[in-house]
Scaffold this motif. Structure first.
Motif, PDB file in Angstrom:
ATOM      1  N   MET A   1       0.878  -1.243  -0.223  1.00 55.10           N
ATOM      2  CA  MET A   1      -0.087   0.419   0.298  1.00 55.10           C
ATOM      3  C   MET A   1       0.720   1.296   0.228  1.00 55.10           C
ATOM      4  O   MET A   1       1.224   1.228   0.668  1.00 55.10           O
ATOM      5  CB  MET A   1      -0.775   0.427   1.338  1.00 55.10           C
ATOM      6  CG  MET A   1      -1.563   0.940   1.017  1.00 55.10           C
ATOM      7  SD  MET A   1      -2.804   1.471   2.394  1.00 55.10           S
ATOM      8  CE  MET A   1      -4.458  -0.558   1.499  1.00 55.10           C
ATOM      9  N   TYR A   2       0.702   2.386  -1.071  1.00 55.63           N
ATOM     10  CA  TYR A   2       1.262   3.469  -0.780  1.00 55.63           C
ATOM     11  C   TYR A   2       0.652   4.681  -1.215  1.00 55.63           C
ATOM     12  O   TYR A   2      -0.812   4.484  -1.814  1.00 55.63           O
ATOM     13  CB  TYR A   2       2.087   3.314  -2.190  1.00 55.63           C
ATOM     14  CG  TYR A   2       3.218   4.734  -2.093  1.00 55.63           C
ATOM     15  CD1 TYR A   2       3.390   5.090  -1.091  1.00 55.63           C
ATOM     16  CD2 TYR A   2       2.682   5.592  -2.485  1.00 55.63           C
ATOM     17  CE1 TYR A   2       4.717   6.484  -0.995  1.00 55.63           C
ATOM     18  CE2 TYR A   2       3.602   7.131  -3.113  1.00 55.63           C
ATOM     19  CZ  TYR A   2       4.787   7.198  -1.875  1.00 55.63           C
ATOM     20  OH  TYR A   2       5.029   8.093  -2.303  1.00 55.63           O
TER      21      TYR A   2
ATOM     22  N   MET B   1       9.790  11.952   0.826  1.00 58.43           N
ATOM     23  CA  MET B   1       8.409  11.377   1.790  1.00 58.43           C
ATOM     24  C   MET B   1       7.709  10.548   0.806  1.00 58.43           C
ATOM     25  O   MET B   1       6.466  11.362   0.669  1.00 58.43           O
ATOM     26  CB  MET B   1       8.369  12.603   2.261  1.00 58.43           C
ATOM     27  CG  MET B   1       9.688  12.913   3.048  1.00 58.43           C
ATOM     28  SD  MET B   1      10.428  11.474   4.671  1.00 58.43           S
ATOM     29  CE  MET B   1       8.790  11.297   5.544  1.00 58.43           C
ATOM     30  N   PRO B   2       6.629  10.866   1.465  1.00 61.67           N
ATOM     31  CA  PRO B   2       5.055   9.753   1.263  1.00 61.67           C
ATOM     32  C   PRO B   2       4.277  10.879   1.537  1.00 61.67           C
ATOM     33  O   PRO B   2       4.749  12.299   2.086  1.00 61.67           O
ATOM     34  CB  PRO B   2       4.763   8.988   1.969  1.00 61.67           C
ATOM     35  CG  PRO B   2       5.781   8.404   2.272  1.00 61.67           C
ATOM     36  CD  PRO B   2       6.701   9.382   3.013  1.00 61.67           C
ATOM     37  N   PRO B   3       3.592  11.215   0.370  1.00 59.67           N
ATOM     38  CA  PRO B   3       2.759  12.880   0.330  1.00 59.67           C
ATOM     39  C   PRO B   3       1.887  12.342   1.145  1.00 59.67           C
ATOM     40  O   PRO B   3       1.539  11.654   2.040  1.00 59.67           O
ATOM     41  CB  PRO B   3       2.102  12.481  -0.681  1.00 59.67           C
ATOM     42  CG  PRO B   3       1.773  11.104  -1.072  1.00 59.67           C
ATOM     43  CD  PRO B   3       3.294  10.819  -0.846  1.00 59.67           C
ATOM     44  N   GLU B   4       1.124  13.716   1.678  1.00 61.92           N
ATOM     45  CA  GLU B   4       0.259  13.692   2.556  1.00 61.92           C
ATOM     46  C   GLU B   4      -1.106  13.304   2.115  1.00 61.92           C
ATOM     47  O   GLU B   4      -1.386  13.611   1.249  1.00 61.92           O
ATOM     48  CB  GLU B   4      -0.247  15.079   2.854  1.00 61.92           C
ATOM     49  CG  GLU B   4       0.779  15.871   4.422  1.00 61.92           C
ATOM     50  CD  GLU B   4       0.769  15.145   5.645  1.00 61.92           C
ATOM     51  OE1 GLU B   4      -0.299  14.592   6.216  1.00 61.92           O
ATOM     52  OE2 GLU B   4       1.996  15.060   6.090  1.00 61.92           O
TER      53      GLU B   4
ATOM     54  N   LEU C   1      -3.087  14.821  -2.119  1.00 65.00           N
ATOM     55  CA  LEU C   1      -2.617  13.962  -3.491  1.00 65.00           C
ATOM     56  C   LEU C   1      -1.909  14.548  -4.204  1.00 65.00           C
ATOM     57  O   LEU C   1      -2.857  15.461  -4.565  1.00 65.00           O
ATOM     58  CB  LEU C   1      -2.757  12.421  -2.672  1.00 65.00           C
ATOM     59  CG  LEU C   1      -3.598  11.952  -1.972  1.00 65.00           C
ATOM     60  CD1 LEU C   1      -3.693  10.171  -2.289  1.00 65.00           C
ATOM     61  CD2 LEU C   1      -2.054  11.092  -0.948  1.00 65.00           C
ATOM     62  N   PRO C   2      -0.870  14.209  -5.050  1.00 61.37           N
ATOM     63  CA  PRO C   2      -0.780  15.299  -6.425  1.00 61.37           C
ATOM     64  C   PRO C   2      -1.768  14.335  -7.126  1.00 61.37           C
ATOM     65  O   PRO C   2      -2.281  13.570  -6.516  1.00 61.37           O
ATOM     66  CB  PRO C   2       1.002  14.282  -6.696  1.00 61.37           C
ATOM     67  CG  PRO C   2       0.585  13.349  -5.637  1.00 61.37           C
ATOM     68  CD  PRO C   2       0.018  13.445  -4.462  1.00 61.37           C
TER      69      PRO C   2
END
Length: 306
Positions: free
Chosen positions: A214-215, A257-260, A264-265
């Motif tokens: 999961m990402y 770092m992972p996005p918030e 999300l982009p």
């Protein structure tokens, strides 16, 4: 909802978990793994919203997302679904000893009495490698690792058809990690289902049949554990990066770092950290053939990508 705005903590998570199988759900902190487990047990905050279905017992089974709290409390939690919580201290009653809590759980779920009850309590502690001479301690007298083992003992008592183990090896040394993982595997081998949410890829490799990665709130890869940890390896660049970050695999961290989840982009959420990103990554990739990526690594037998 957070701060007056909606946060999509988990999006489009679709999978089946069969009896006798262990599915390991892996990914960095904050990607939505524990939110998924909480949704299945009706433990989300009051302002959370869910959509879709989570069927317990097949296509005609109970929908966990629409079941009322009375049903979940009386017939699901601890009986049909056991939980090894991510934060065990918060799930242990602070004013009661571990023995007292185990006795109540064993009595309620197995109807054991007298000597049989005492023997069942000690057997439950032994399954989770919880020392018998600590049974009369209160939760605040336990280390983090001991609290984890106490929570695991409580979760295993009822031999529930489905066990959700959320970071079950936190705070344990390697020997206890292996022992705990093996006990969870025995739970599955007895014909029950196990969903293990973990950062510990070594524990996942030890006992999982399948791996889901999961990402940023989405499952980006499904794979057989044998293929994921050996053979061709993961196909998604993020999943491959998780393995490459292990000390025994090169110790190469994933950049950035992972996005918030609330910001999300557009397009692929991993693109900013990915060395395979290209123009196509401006669109969100669909989960196709077990991987959600526009430029996945080749599958077994492939020599190129179209």
């Amino acid at each position: 909802m957070r701060g007056g705005r909606y946060v999509a903590a988990v999006t489009g998570a679709t999978f089946e978990l069969r009896a006798g199988e262990c599915l390991a759900l892996v990914g960095e902190s904050g990607c939505g793994k524990s939110v998924l487990a909480s949704a299945l047990l009706g433990l989300l905050p009051g302002n959370a919203e869910t959509a879709g279905a989570a069927l317990l017992g097949g296509t005609d089974g109970l929908d966990l997302l629409t079941a009322d709290q009375r049903t979940l409390a009386r017939t699901v939690r601890g009986r049909r679904i056991g939980l090894v919580p991510q934060s065990p201290a918060g799930h242990l009653t602070p004013v009661r000893t571990v023995r007292s809590q185990l006795r109540e759980t064993v009595r309620e779920l197995t109807r054991a009495r007298g000597t049989a009850l005492d023997e069942a309590v000690e057997a439950a502690a032994e399954r989770a490698a919880f020392p018998a001479d600590h049974l009369d301690r209160y939760p605040h007298q336990l280390s983090g690792g001991l609290a984890q083992r106490a929570a695991t003992a409580l979760a295993l008592v009822g031999d529930a058809p489905l066990l959700l183990a959320d970071e079950p090896t936190t705070g344990l040394d390697r020997e206890l990690v292996d022992r705990t993982a093996d006990e969870l595997r025995r739970h599955a081998d007895a014909g029950r289902a196990l969903l293990m949410i973990t950062h510990d890829l070594a524990a996942a490799e030890r006992i999982a049949d399948r791996v889901a990665v999961m990402y940023a709130g989405r499952i980006v890869e499904f794979a057989r554990a044998a293929d994921f940890f050996g053979g061709p390896g993961p196909r998604h660049p993020y999943a491959r990066g998780l393995l490459d970050a292990l000390p025994e695999r090169g110790f190469t961290p994933i950049p950035g770092m992972p996005p918030e989840l609330g910001a999300l982009p557009d397009g692929c959420a991993f693109a900013a950290r990915c060395d395979r990103a290209a123009a196509a990554c401006s669109a969100v990739p669909a989960l196709t053939g077990g991987v959600a990526c526009h430029h996945p690594h080749p599958a077994a037998g492939e020599t190129h990508r179209a």
